[in-house]
Design a protein around this motif. Sequence first.
Motif, short mmCIF file in Angstrom:
data_model
loop_
_atom_site.label_atom_id
_atom_site.label_comp_id
_atom_site.label_asym_id
_atom_site.label_seq_id
_atom_site.Cartn_x
_atom_site.Cartn_y
_atom_site.Cartn_z
N ARG A 388 -13.02 8.52 -1.57
CA ARG A 388 -14.68 7.96 -1.44
C ARG A 388 -14.85 6.67 -0.88
NH1 ARG A 388 -16.49 12.78 -3.39
NH2 ARG A 388 -18.55 11.74 -2.73
N CYS A 389 -15.75 6.59 0.14
CA CYS A 389 -16.16 5.47 0.68
C CYS A 389 -16.55 4.60 0.01
CB CYS A 389 -17.17 5.93 1.83
SG CYS A 389 -17.32 4.55 2.88
N PRO A 390 -16.19 3.29 -0.12
CA PRO A 390 -16.64 2.14 -0.82
C PRO A 390 -18.21 1.61 -0.62
CG PRO A 390 -14.92 1.37 0.53
CD PRO A 390 -14.97 2.64 0.67
N LEU A 392 -21.05 3.67 0.25
CA LEU A 392 -22.13 4.12 -0.66
C LEU A 392 -21.74 5.47 -1.35
CD1 LEU A 392 -25.69 3.75 1.36
CD2 LEU A 392 -24.65 2.57 -0.39
N GLY A 393 -20.42 5.79 -1.24
CA GLY A 393 -19.64 6.62 -2.09
C GLY A 393 -19.40 8.04 -1.48
N CYS A 394 -19.73 8.39 -0.24
CA CYS A 394 -19.39 9.54 0.45
C CYS A 394 -18.13 9.96 0.52
CB CYS A 394 -20.05 9.56 1.87
SG CYS A 394 -21.66 9.59 2.04
N PRO A 408 -18.10 10.34 7.20
CA PRO A 408 -19.45 10.94 8.11
C PRO A 408 -20.74 10.38 7.62
CG PRO A 408 -18.56 12.36 6.60
CD PRO A 408 -17.78 11.39 6.46
N CYS A 409 -20.95 9.80 6.65
CA CYS A 409 -22.41 9.33 6.32
C CYS A 409 -22.76 8.39 7.24
CB CYS A 409 -22.44 8.75 4.91
SG CYS A 409 -22.10 10.15 3.80
N HIS A 410 -22.05 7.14 7.27
CA HIS A 410 -22.62 6.08 8.22
C HIS A 410 -21.45 5.60 9.30
CE1 HIS A 410 -24.49 5.89 4.02
NE2 HIS A 410 -25.45 6.38 5.02
N GLY A 411 -19.98 6.05 9.17
CA GLY A 411 -18.96 5.77 9.97
C GLY A 411 -18.09 4.79 9.55
N SER A 412 -17.94 4.54 8.28
CA SER A 412 -16.85 3.41 8.02
C SER A 412 -15.66 4.30 8.22
CB SER A 412 -17.11 3.01 6.54
OG SER A 412 -17.95 2.30 6.15
N ARG A 413 -14.63 3.27 8.49
CA ARG A 413 -13.17 3.93 8.63
C ARG A 413 -12.02 3.26 7.92
NH1 ARG A 413 -11.43 3.56 13.61
NH2 ARG A 413 -10.19 5.28 13.58
N ASN A 423 -16.86 -1.07 9.70
CA ASN A 423 -18.02 -1.17 8.92
C ASN A 423 -19.08 0.17 8.99
OD1 ASN A 423 -19.46 -1.98 10.91
ND2 ASN A 423 -20.27 -3.73 10.12
N PRO A 424 -20.02 0.13 7.99
CA PRO A 424 -20.51 -0.98 7.09
C PRO A 424 -19.86 -1.21 5.98
CG PRO A 424 -21.70 1.16 6.76
CD PRO A 424 -20.91 1.21 7.95
N ALA A 425 -18.56 -0.54 5.65
CA ALA A 425 -17.94 -0.68 4.35
C ALA A 425 -17.24 -2.35 4.45
CB ALA A 425 -16.76 0.41 4.22
FE1 FES Z 1 -19.22 5.52 3.97
FE2 FES Z 1 -21.68 4.77 3.93
S1 FES Z 1 -21.05 5.88 2.47
S2 FES Z 1 -20.37 4.48 5.42
#
Ligand code: FES
Length: 434
Positions: A388-390, A392-394, A408-413, A423-425
């Motif tokens: 899970r992405c830190p 927002l949890g996707c 895929p939500c906002h592009g953190s890697r 980022n945004p993580a």
């Molecule tokens: Fe992964 Fe926002 S939930 S980048």
Amino acid sequence: MNSIWTAETEPDKFSRLDRDIKTDVLIIGGGIAGILTAYRLHHMGVKYVLVEKERICNATTCNTTAKITCQHGFVYHKLLKSLGVEGAKMYLQANKAALKEYSRLCKNIECNYEPKDNYVYSCDERKLEKELAAVEVIGADAQLCRRLPIPVNYAGAIKFSNQAQFNPIKFIKAISKGLNIYENTFVREMTENSAVTDSGTIYFDKAIVTTHFPFINKHGSYFLKLYQHRSYFIALENAPDVGGMYVDENKKGYSFRNYGSFLLIGGGGHRTGKQGGNWQELRRFARAHYPNLSEKYFWAAQDCMSLDGIPYIGNYSKNTPNLYVATGFNKWGITGSMTAAMILSDMLTGKHNEYAGIFSPSRSIIKPQLFVNGFESTAGLLTISKKRCPHLGCALKWNSAEHSWDCPCHGSRFSETGKVLDNPANGDLKTRKL
Ligand code: FES
């Protein structure tokens, strides 16, 4: 995996913050948008500090193709619809001003600056006609071309003369000398007038966020207003001179430009966290069309895409009068960063900037892309996955071309071992060994 720019040179190093300090303006993020803003404030006599969490220009800026142009795909027929004739003209003029400023600065800098014509090509005759009509209405100096020296299918291209290309790292190396920059200084917490880092607190009157994807979630809804897109590049040695800069109006197409005796080809792109052609596609293309050339460098870039094709430059949100932002440059971050630096430095010094209105981050977000972004975020949140992405949890997706976990939500890697790459993580994965 070094880009052609970082293989050749690296920006100067700056020390880490080591105490509490006070400044009038704090700039957070040391890519080209932050550095150009710092450069302008420096020369206006403003007290400022720029902090970068790692090294300056080590992300998007070092992976750009470094084209300086007012022609951002087939954007003008869309701007005519959304902004009207005057608004579309303003967008053109703002970018022309950025081009002129680069030309002025680069006169005294050895950064391989070269005026070049820019071409946006298309296979779709109807789209060509629409864009050509739009650029005529707003008075852009553009021509329709039917023959191009690149091996792709096209019906034609629209040419903007006298745009430019350069080496972004040589440019940054020159303009960052003497600026008040702290590297390896990570802002962990922000209040209205202070930013807490591991090695000191910075007290400020105003702050500007130039961290690629804005990291403050509480204001501005950037997690709805932006998504990220990856593009891939290869540099072929001893290549023919293609004479200009070329890009497909279709996001899945190819881009071309020379750098010395190299030919830089871009393509294979996709929304971050989705599948795309990546370097494999580019290498197939190169084998088919340039079989005698060998590949010297390969790299990838990540871009923040806005809802309407216009960057967000100005107040972070309506409720944050002392907080500013520059983001969402789509794939035109070199030109957009100069536009941002010009607008923000004027806003911060109380000068009127006639272009500020069209870039306002508080403009309407009701655009078709908003619903696509909303759908992707909902799907990402509902997908079952241990990774899970830190942010927002996707659910994260494995990127086999780059060996990374992408959101895929906002592009953190994240790297294979969980280190945050984009980022945004703002922290690493806290999962077990991946
Ligand atoms: Fe992964 Fe926002 S939930 S980048």
